[in-house]
Design an enzyme around this catalytic site. Structure first.
Site, short mmCIF file in Angstrom:
data_model
loop_
_atom_site.label_atom_id
_atom_site.label_comp_id
_atom_site.label_asym_id
_atom_site.label_seq_id
_atom_site.Cartn_x
_atom_site.Cartn_y
_atom_site.Cartn_z
N THR A 12 22.48 17.79 -74.38
CA THR A 12 21.05 17.64 -74.06
C THR A 12 20.26 18.89 -74.45
O THR A 12 19.26 18.81 -75.17
CB THR A 12 20.90 17.40 -72.54
OG1 THR A 12 21.75 16.32 -72.19
CG2 THR A 12 19.48 17.07 -72.15
N LYS A 202 22.14 30.24 -59.05
CA LYS A 202 20.80 30.63 -59.53
C LYS A 202 20.19 31.74 -58.69
O LYS A 202 19.58 32.67 -59.23
CB LYS A 202 19.90 29.39 -59.54
CG LYS A 202 20.34 28.37 -60.61
CD LYS A 202 19.65 27.03 -60.43
CE LYS A 202 20.04 26.05 -61.53
NZ LYS A 202 19.58 24.67 -61.25
N GLY A 302 16.35 19.25 -68.00
CA GLY A 302 15.90 18.34 -69.06
C GLY A 302 15.90 19.04 -70.40
O GLY A 302 15.77 20.27 -70.48
#
Ligand code: HSE
Length: 430
Positions: A12, A202, A302
């Protein structure tokens, strides 16, 4: 002069990155100077949505990181191995590295940045946190002159999507998770997301940048969202809060040398900007002196957003390579700290708590709870008893700021009370 890119992975994010590099019109002029030189893939036969000359694709990924022609290696394979070894090999061959791999950086950042500094190369990771949201570079550069007090983020889209739907539909966690998996919003194995592990990676990275020291991932306290019930979300709503999985790195008030770094579901006052971050969106709220409060908001995952972050790192490196003496690293792009931050144990944390108790509906129960809390110096902000779960009364308590260790001692005593069936949930309040 074109900069030759060795792209490791064409999933992706790799595909999104190739798409940007192949259509430079309307973007920063430096994008025109980037050439996709080699692309490492696991299979040559897989159908691809991006059109690349077939001869640049190879399954010999290692040959890319050792190829003398390659200037910048872009690692978007994901996973720990072979990603870590390939990054280290690229560094040892003098390549600059751009990676989206938070799992590798949060675990092996020490090894990777030490190697990068001694080889005189950059390792850039804007895409590793918050997808398309520019937050790594701002922490290194625009916010670098501030004394950062806290970084508080919604950095996992899957859990934010699940919690948002639980609130909107009054549904339980399991139900929403199953549907989110069916719709492709949650992975078939959702552990890393729902247990808070992805967010822990993160916040370890953000804390390291914000506070200028390395962070051991095992020092990051981590609690996921599977214990959050529909009842908690409904009570939180009534009390004026939204429940969010927050990743927090904060200076400890009583000892500024220490940080508290943690991930847990949290009641966020509805007036706080993070409370209105819904669905798959991410946001990172930074507090510093003298800037005050700044919030970064956007898509945390995304192809397009993440590739935007990847290519921004590539052009940052390209810009430096074009204009500077390569024998010295640019101090705002490289990693300069080497010591580890001191992390405070959770019992030293001072925070507000929300607790939901299931108790017998008998006289004096609220009084007994109040005594246990009072004996440990825990001051209550509100106590409500509105509902029942089967035969048990449901009592919800919100405390004032309290030391976590004291609060837990009070809970240990409460558990021994005959009138108390269970502590159905326990959440921290921002
Ligand atoms: N799994 C992550 C999320 C996206 O749900 O936000 C990649 O970091």
């Amino acid at each position: 002069m074109a900069f030759k890119i060795g792209l490791l992975g064409l999933g992706t994010v790799g595909t999104g990155t190739a798409e940007i590099l192949l259509s430079p019109e309307g973007r920063h002029p430096l994008v025109q100077e980037l050439e996709i030189y080699r692309v490492g893939v696991r299979s040559l036969d897989k159908p691809r949505t991006v059109q690349l000359p077939p001869d640049i694709l190879t399954t010999d990924i290692e040959a890319i990181v050792t190829d003398p022609e390659v200037d910048i290696v872009v690692e978007v394979l994901g996973g720990l191995e072979p990603a870590r070894s390939l990054i280290l090999k690229a560094i040892s061959h003098g390549k600059h590295v751009v990676t989206a791999n938070k799992a590798v950086i949060s675990r092996f950042g020490d090894e990777i940045f030490t190697a990068a500094n001694s080889s005189g190369v950059y390792v850039m990771l804007e895409a590793a946190v918050g997808g398309g949201i520019p937050v790594i570079q701002p922490l290194k550069q625009a916010l670098g002159v501030n004394r950062i007090q806290a970084v508080t983020g919604i950095v996992n889209g899957t859990t934010n999507y699940i919690l948002t739907r639980m609130r909107d539909e009054g549904a339980d966690f399991g139900e929403v998770l199953a549907d989110a998996q069916k719709l492709g919003y949650a992975e078939a194995d959702p552990t890393a997301d729902v247990d808070g592990l992805d967010a822990a990676d993160k916040i370890a990275i953000l804390a390291s940048l914000a506070f200028g020291g390395r962070i051991k991932l095992e020092d990051v306290y981590c609690e996921g969202i599977s214990g959050v019930g529909a009842a908690d979300i409904a009570y939180a709503e009534k009390l004026g809060f939204a429940i969010k999985l927050l990743a927090i790195a904060k200076k400890v008030d009583s000892d500024k040398e220490k940080l508290s770094v943690r991930v847990h579901p949290t009641l966020v006052p509805k007036i706080h900007p993070l409370a209105s971050v819904s669905g798959v969106y991410n946001a990172i709220f930074v507090e510093g002196e003298p800037i005050g409060q700044v919030m970064f908001y956007g898509r945390g995952a995304g192809a397009g957003p993440t590739a935007s972050a990847v290519v921004s790192d590539i052009i940052n490196i390209a810009a430096v390579l074009k204009t500077r003496d390569a024998s010295k690293l640019h101090p705002l792009l490289s990693c300069s700290h080497q010591h580890y931050c001191q992390i405070a144990p959770m019992e030293e944390l001072v925070t507000r708590f929300y607790a939901r108790f299931l108790t017998k509906d008998s006289p004096g129960v609220i009084g007994k709870l109040g005594t246990c809390f009072g004996d440990r110096g825990v001051s209550l902000e509100s106590v409500v008893q509105t509902g029942f779960q089967n035969e048990f009364a449901e009592i919800v308590v919100v405390t004032h700021d309290v030391r976590e260790g004291n609060f837990r001692q009070a809970l240990d005593e409460i558990r021994t009370l005959d009138a108390v069936d269970s502590i159905a949930s326990l959440l921290r309040v921002l």
